[in-house]
Design a protein around this motif. Structure first.
Motif: not given
Ligand code: FAD
Ligand code: FAD
Ligand code: SF4
Ligand code: SF4
Ligand code: FES
Lengths: 270, 469
Positions: B44-52
């Motif tokens: 869930q936390e990894a999904k917060r990454c916006l993959q900038c």
């Protein structure tokens, strides 16, 4: 692991161990020490390297069993091993040709003094050694020292061997005799003895060297636990010493710091 | 499975909170404080990454861990891939995930801090590394090249030395580490306490190195047992990573009283020797009732929290600036406060006063206030005239920092040092002596684990080049 190849009892609770430690045997100089840990969980114990044979790769340690750490080391049988030995540590003795020198050893200090006395003799000095102890069984290494010393004098507190009394009386006689007066004095033993000798030679301005034995951990200058006050400055005995100018040493602070774990109720883990 | 969420959906997720042991319970034990995330929490936390695309977080990491890539794999629940990426970039991710000052490195530059909280990169790094450690069979072992026949000596078994050793042996060179103490890990073992970094993590790392063929020789002090010169004759190259282990003294009256420790001594007794912690240990330690720790860096926090665990009723940080300026990691300050540590701020020690028996009994201090910013940009503390305070103490721990230990360098006059006594090394970790490389705290002064590792890695690359050249 470091294998014990010889273990002899020299006096009550005083053992001489020869141990295989080839690198240390090669690198070691008089005045240096090692830190020994007999087994997992045991304390790191500083011990002077009494002798070393670079050819056979062995070092000799003299151990007075006074507590758990030293007892465990002294008890290690021939063929057994000590888990860790690190060294050689500390500064080698500063050697000069003074002419006449006196070496004064008390208790196990005599053993610590042994390599120093020999190095002084080899450097061309006329060495007189004064050994002090409680009574006859505690007088060690007299024969071995005689091999290279001009004279070996013995004092015992109960008079069972040699002169009755303390090493200071013998040293006082030496200092008073123009024929024997030492140009330098080396004293190793209990803090009160070293302090008494420092006070004795100070008014006469006789150069005096003592080897200090504060509580240590790493022996490499990392922890600062071995700090002593010398000439008003903080020194780390394991890297700046262990030998220092006796007239500059704050013996009161040293003696006091040595009691840090003695009479405090809280020896956790004991 | 794809990690396909819209940015809006990602932004809607709140930052995970690291589960931690109850403060009252943990402040008396050495068990690890942080319990670790669950798989669900981590994904869930990894999904917060916006993959900038511009990857600002990566710029904030001293060794440029490919953060968005490993987070993407984690969000897709491809843990072997996440582990592969992470391990390719960092030698000790299980350590860095726990001890990096993330808030001033990777997480500081995370774009999500613009509106709210950064991605919990450190926690996720720890999660993936711990998973990899628990599932070695699922992590592809790197293929080893044939042995090159070249040998390298590594001095010091801290993060710099360990990283260099690992990289060099993966390049096919024969590596021997020489360590002065009787055990491995450097500060990771003797400095950072178990409640922050369990020793089994270091043990696992060491076992991995041994499997790679790295030889580790403890109880060898370079400069004493062997000299650098001897190593240069025996080995084709040498890496010096002997750290900065020399305590800076307080320089105030009373610092040699009984009950006064340097942080190094205090932590070494407890962490390396097991004093007060391991019932088998015979090394003593004074468990003070009123303990004052001078300083406010990571070392100070480790000391004060250790003192609390050894039973201190009152465990204090004494610091001359305010809480805002404290150099310790935020998490450590936060945890310390939860554990009942007192922060005595704007207070500077003047003297340690003795009782009749030579024990430290009172820490006599000057009250301070913050003035104008100094060269470092921090506001300079200045004394408040006439205001002093006396803190009752029985143990005082000096955690003011360390200086480079001269044991090795003093025996090698040709090795160039700077005016602080640190070894001079260029960007490629080369020193003034051919074939001798250096990195970590001995070059940088007291720095961080990740910087030491980064140096170890760079040195290994540079040594490999040198050996091929
Ligand atoms: C540089 C150096 C060289 C030494 N060389 C020798 C040697 O060649 N042979 C030898 O027998 N001993 C030597 N010692 C002393 C020896 O290290 C101590 O006797 C030993 O550390 C005591 O440990 P223990 O566990 O046996 O006793 P413990 O149970 O730890 O202590 C017994 C008592 O001695 C006190 N003590 C602790 N450490 C020391 C210390 N370093 N010195 C004196 N008292 C201490 C304790 O406060 C306690 O009261 C040397 C010490 C130093 C620093
Ligand atoms: C208590 C404490 C807490 C810390 N907390 C953090 C934190 O939370 N986060 C963070 O990023 N950083 C932290 N740091 C800093 C970090 O630990 C160091 O920057 C890092 O360990 C430096 O790594 P190194 O490999 O250069 O040296 P070290 O870890 O110091 O290792 C050097 C090794 O070399 C050995 N050695 C020394 N001299 C010799 C010699 N002559 N011969 C052979 N071996 C020798 C030493 O015994 C040691 O094992 C902390 C430091 C301390 C002391
Ligand atoms: S190594 Fe440290 S700085 Fe780099 S990404 Fe990991 S936690 Fe952040
Ligand atoms: S800056 Fe933050 S959101 Fe952007 S890629 Fe890095 S971790 Fe993800
Ligand atoms: S024993 Fe640690 S500095 Fe001397």
């Amino acid at each position: 692991m470091f294998k014990v190849v010889e273990n002899r009892t020299l006096a009550p609770n005083l053992h001489r161990l020869s141990i295989e430690a080839p690198r240390i045997a090669r690198a070691r100089k008089a005045g240096q020490f090692v830190i020994v840990r007999s087994a997992e969980g045991q304390e790191r114990i500083p011990l002077t390297i009494g002798d070393a044979d670079p050819v056979s790769g062995t070092i000799t340690l003299f151990i007075q069993a006074i507590g758990e750490g030293t007892r465990r080391i002294a008890e290690t049988p021939v063929g057994g091993s000590l888990r860790d030995i690190a060294g050689p540590l500390g500064m080698p003795t500063h050697l000069e040709k003074w002419g006449k020198v006196a070496c004064v050893g008390g208790g196990v200090g005599t053993a610590v003094l042994f390599p120093l006395a020999r190095a002084l003799a080899e450097a061309g000095n006329e060495v007189t050694t004064i050994i002090g102890g409680r009574s006859e069984p505690y007088i060690i290494l007299a024969d071995e020292l005689s091999e290279f010393c001009a004279k070996v004098a013995i004092t015992t507190e109960d008079g069972s061997l040699g002169r009755k009394g303390f090493v200071t009386a013998e040293l006082a006689d030496m200092m008073a005799d123009p024929q024997r007066r030492p140009a330098a004095v080396f004293a190793i033993g209990p803090v009160p003895m070293m302090r008494a000798i420092a006070e004795q030679t100070r008014p006469e301005g006789i150069e005096t060297v003592v080897s200090l034995n504060p509580i240590m951990i790493d022996g490499t200058g990392m922890c600062g636990g071995c700090r002593v006050t010398v000439g008003g400055e903080t020194k780390f005995a394991c890297v700046d010493g262990p030998e220092f100018d006796a007239h500059q040493v704050d013996f009161a602070s040293l003696a006091d710091r040595l009691t840090m774990y003695r009479d405090h109720e809280c020896k956790l883990g004991r | 499975m794809k990690n396909k969420l819209t940015p809006k959906e990602r932004l809607a997720i709140d930052r995970v909170e690291m589960p931690a042991r109850d403060p009252a319970e943990r402040s008396r034990t050495f068990d690890e404080v942080n319990l670790g995330l669950s798989l669900e929490q981590a994904v869930q936390e990894a999904k917060r990454c916006l993959q900038c695309k511009h990857r600002p977080c990566v710029e904030g990491c001293p060794v440029q861990v490919s953060i968005p890539d490993f987070l993407d794999a984690l969000a897709r629940e491809d843990l072997p891939e996440a582990a592969r990426i992470l391990q390719g970039d960092s030698a000790l991710p299980a350590v860095c995930g726990r001890v990096c000052p993330q808030e001033s490195q990777c997480e500081k530059l995370c774009v999500r801090t613009n509106k709210g909280e950064s991605v919990a990169i450190g926690h996720l790094e720890r999660f993936v590394a711990d998973w990899a450690m628990a599932h070695p069979e699922q992590v592809a072992a790197p293929e080893l090249p044939p042995p090159t026949g070249k040998t390298v000596a590594v001095i010091g078994c801290g993060p710099a030395g360990l990283t260099a050793a690992g990289e060099l042996s993966r390049a096919g060179h024969g590596v021997t580490i020489f360590e002065a103490l009787h055990d491995t890990g450097g500060v990771l073992r003797y400095g950072i306490p178990e409640f922050r970094l369990p020793k089994k993590i270091i043990d696992t790392e060491i076992a991995g190195l041994t499997r790679l063929g790295v030889k580790i020789e403890c109880n060898v002090i370079i400069g004493r047992t062997l000299t650098l010169g001897q190593l240069r004759e025996e080995f084709d190259a040498v890496f010096v990573g002997n750290g900065a282990g020399l305590p800076a003294m307080l320089g105030i009256p009373g610092e040699n009283l009984k009950g006064v420790y340097s942080a190094n001594e205090y932590l070494t007794r407890v962490n390396l020797m097991g004093a007060g912690r391991d019932p088998e240990s015979t090394t003593p330690i004074l468990p003070g009732k009123n303990v004052a720790v001078i300083g406010a860096g990571n070392t100070a926090m480790d000391c004060v929290r250790t003192a609390r665990r050894l039973g201190a009723d009152r465990a204090m940080i004494v610091y001359r600036r305010s809480e805002e300026e404290m150099p310790a990691r935020l998490e450590e300050i936060h945890h310390a406060k939860e554990e009942g540590i007192e922060l005595v701020i704007l207070t500077s020690p003047l003297e340690i006063v003795t009782d009749e028996q030579g024990w430290a009994s009172v820490l006599h201090c000057q009250r301070m206030r913050l003035g104008e910013p100094d060269a470092s940009g921090r506001r300079r503390p200045e004394p408040v005239e006439g205001q002093t305070v006396d803190l009752p103490v029985d143990v005082v721990i000096n955690a003011l920092g360390t200086r480079p230990n001269p044991l090795l360098t003093a025996t090698e006059p040709d090795l160039k040092l700077n005016s602080w006594g640190n070894i001079e090394a260029d960007d490629q970790c080369k020193t003034s002596l051919p074939g001798v490389f250096a990195g970590g705290d001995i070059v940088r002064g007291g720095a961080t684990v990740i910087l030491a590792m980064g140096d170890g890695k760079e040195a290994a690359r540079s040594i490999d080049e040198y050996l091929k050249g």
